[in-house]
Every structure is written in structure tokens, then in C-alpha cells.
Design a protein around this motif. Sequence first.
Motif, mmCIF file in Angstrom:
data_model
loop_
_atom_site.group_PDB
_atom_site.id
_atom_site.type_symbol
_atom_site.label_atom_id
_atom_site.label_comp_id
_atom_site.label_asym_id
_atom_site.label_seq_id
_atom_site.Cartn_x
_atom_site.Cartn_y
_atom_site.Cartn_z
ATOM 1 N N ASN A 167 0.815 -1.216 0.000
ATOM 2 C CA ASN A 167 0.000 0.000 0.000
ATOM 3 C C ASN A 167 0.847 1.264 0.000
ATOM 4 N N GLN A 168 2.109 1.138 -0.386
ATOM 5 C CA GLN A 168 3.018 2.276 -0.329
ATOM 6 C C GLN A 168 3.703 2.475 -1.675
ATOM 7 N N LEU A 169 3.967 3.731 -2.011
ATOM 8 C CA LEU A 169 4.768 4.054 -3.179
ATOM 9 C C LEU A 169 6.147 4.502 -2.719
ATOM 10 N N LEU A 170 7.188 3.987 -3.366
ATOM 11 C CA LEU A 170 8.559 4.443 -3.162
ATOM 12 C C LEU A 170 9.005 5.108 -4.462
ATOM 13 N N MET A 171 9.515 6.342 -4.373
ATOM 14 C CA MET A 171 9.934 7.061 -5.578
ATOM 15 C C MET A 171 11.361 7.567 -5.399
ATOM 16 N N PHE A 199 -1.077 6.576 -2.451
ATOM 17 C CA PHE A 199 -0.871 6.568 -3.897
ATOM 18 C C PHE A 199 -0.526 7.956 -4.433
ATOM 19 N N GLY A 200 0.423 8.591 -3.752
ATOM 20 C CA GLY A 200 1.016 9.813 -4.276
ATOM 21 C C GLY A 200 0.241 11.084 -4.059
ATOM 22 N N GLN A 201 -0.824 11.033 -3.266
ATOM 23 C CA GLN A 201 -1.548 12.272 -2.990
ATOM 24 C C GLN A 201 -0.811 13.131 -1.965
ATOM 25 N N HIS A 202 -0.038 12.469 -1.095
ATOM 26 C CA HIS A 202 0.841 13.154 -0.155
ATOM 27 C C HIS A 202 2.143 12.356 -0.090
ATOM 28 N N TRP A 203 3.241 13.079 0.116
ATOM 29 C CA TRP A 203 4.554 12.447 0.109
ATOM 30 C C TRP A 203 5.351 12.819 1.350
#
Length: 346
Positions: free
Chosen positions: A204-208, A221-225
Motif C-alpha cells: 500500500n506504499q509508493l517508493l519514488m 498513492f502519491g496524494q501526499h509524500w
Amino acid sequence: MKSACSIPLWIGMALFMSLASSAKQDRLAAQPAVLAPLAEHSLLTDITILPSNRLIAVGERGHILWSEDGVHWQQADVPVRANLNAVSFVDASHGWAVGHDASILHTQDGGASWQLQQFLPELDKPLLDVVFESREHGIAVGAYGLMYRTRDGGTSWEAEFHLELLDEEEQEYLLELKQDDPELYAVELTAILPHFNRIFVADNQLLMVGEAGFFAISDDFGQHWELLEPFYHGSLFDVAVTAEGHWLAVGLRGHVFLSEDEGESWQEMVLDSQATINSVIVLPEAIYLTGNAGLWAVSTDQGQSFVFSTEVDGRAIVNAVPFQQRMILATELGIRQLAQQSQKKP
């Protein structure tokens, strides 16, 4: 499903940006990719495998190839000639590819045909990666902090700017500039963020990851970082999560970093190569790294150590996927194959 690559502004900047220049044919309108008999031997920048076991590869000049057996490849009709950098599918039918001129392409038939959803040559910036959590909701990212989001399957794409992706000093600078010089503020918005090179979906996490040690995580999903403290000042080109839940980040000059505490601390791993690493491929039995100068490295101990070799005539390997006991490689020389457990020492 996302395989591991999207070619950030690398493979040696000169090589890739020269391809960008060659793709500037007519900046007023998109032109279809040329069907080329040798397309499978041209620069390919990403490859993925669908639930149907179809392979999809993308690359320079709008080339998109598909194969059912990893040996025989067909080139799809593509409505744009821009270099393509990444491809991602959410199921066996629905996928997206992104590339130069902020191009976004969509397929609904497993990659056999493609439709253009976005083409912005006036930006003169590439998109470098794309991920979807459903058929409707996706994110595309790229150079100088480009970020677009769709909630309708790509019928519309909206640009986003996340102030929290800057450090505190840069945030204060922007906020002051917004009050004092709105015109310069608008210009800075287009250049102050680093290149976003890769997004990895971890549960449930995005790593960028991106340029100059950039690393950010998102739980929605990238709405807050959340921006992590830099642990390396060079560019990072890929990130993945091992079977044990450890984070693995790779980048310039053979740098490999392992975190066993979700980014709180990092250990630099030793790799017997200074070639830039392009991609991480995590499988249950092994972890593979691909890179420039034919870099191919294998770990069978969850990233604690790697056995290094050089493949495909020392030319860049950009990404790879497992297929029928083989690894199918997307390389500077097109499609190549290796035995899945290739661990040859240099």
C-alpha cells in the motif's frame, strides 16, 4: 503490473538525449512510429510480462514490441514517434507507456494496439515512469518533477506539484517567491524539483527515487509524500523491496544501498563494477541488477552480496523479466536472453 525499468535521463546522458533530439521531427503534431524490420534490435528501455504471459517491450522512436514466446516479436502500431521510457499494465489487457514529449499511450488489448492520451512537445521534457493502482487511477512522473495523475483511465491527465517533495529551505524560497515575484515563481515550479526516475509499488506504499539522492514515500498513492533524508548525493535509478521486506536502491557508478528498517538507515553494498545500475528485479530465488556496460549481477542472499558479470558485448542492459526459465533483457542492442541463474564471475 510494473516491471522494473523506465530509463531515466541516463544510459549516459549523451546517448539518450541524442535520441531525444532525433525524435523532434515535427513538433506541431504527433507522427506515428515507423514499422521497422530491425526494431527488436534497437534500443529498448523497458520490458514487462502480462498475466497472460505476453511480453511487452518499449524503446526508442515509439517502438513497442510484443511476443508470446520471447523469441518471435511483433511491432505494434503506435501513434507517436517519441522515445518511450516505461511501460506498465494493471491487468492482461490494460496498460500504459510513457516517454518524451510527456507522451502517454494506452492499450486495451494487451499491447496489440495503442492510443495517444497525452502529447506535449512544447514542454520538451520526458516522462520516465508510470504506475496504476486500478484501471482508472494512475500516476506518470518524469524530468524536473513532472507528475500527472488520472482518475478516469487516462481520458484526462492533471499536472500536480507537491511542495512537500522539496526540503524546508526550498519550500521557504518558493513561498517567498510566490509573494514577491509571481512570474519567476511560475518558472521555478517547472525546474526546482529533481528528475523523478522510478516509482515502485510496495503493497500500500509508493517508493519514488530520482536525481541527487531523491527518495520519497507515499501511503496514499502519491496524494501526499514524505521526503526522506538523503543517504547518497548521486542519482538513484531504481528501488525495490526484497522478499524479506528490505528496501534496495541503486544508481550511478555501481552504487547499491540496502535498508532493513524502511529507510531509517542504509548500508552501502559493494559491487565489483562502477557502471551505472539501471534496474532491480526481485524474484523469490534471487535478486538481479542490470546496468550500463553490460552489467549483470545476481544475489541469492536477499541483496547482502552480488556476483557480478558482463553480458551482451558490454552494452547497456536496461531491464529484464523472467520468462520460461530465461531472463529476457531489454538492452541497448534490443532483445537478448540469458539463463535465469546466470552467475558467471568476471
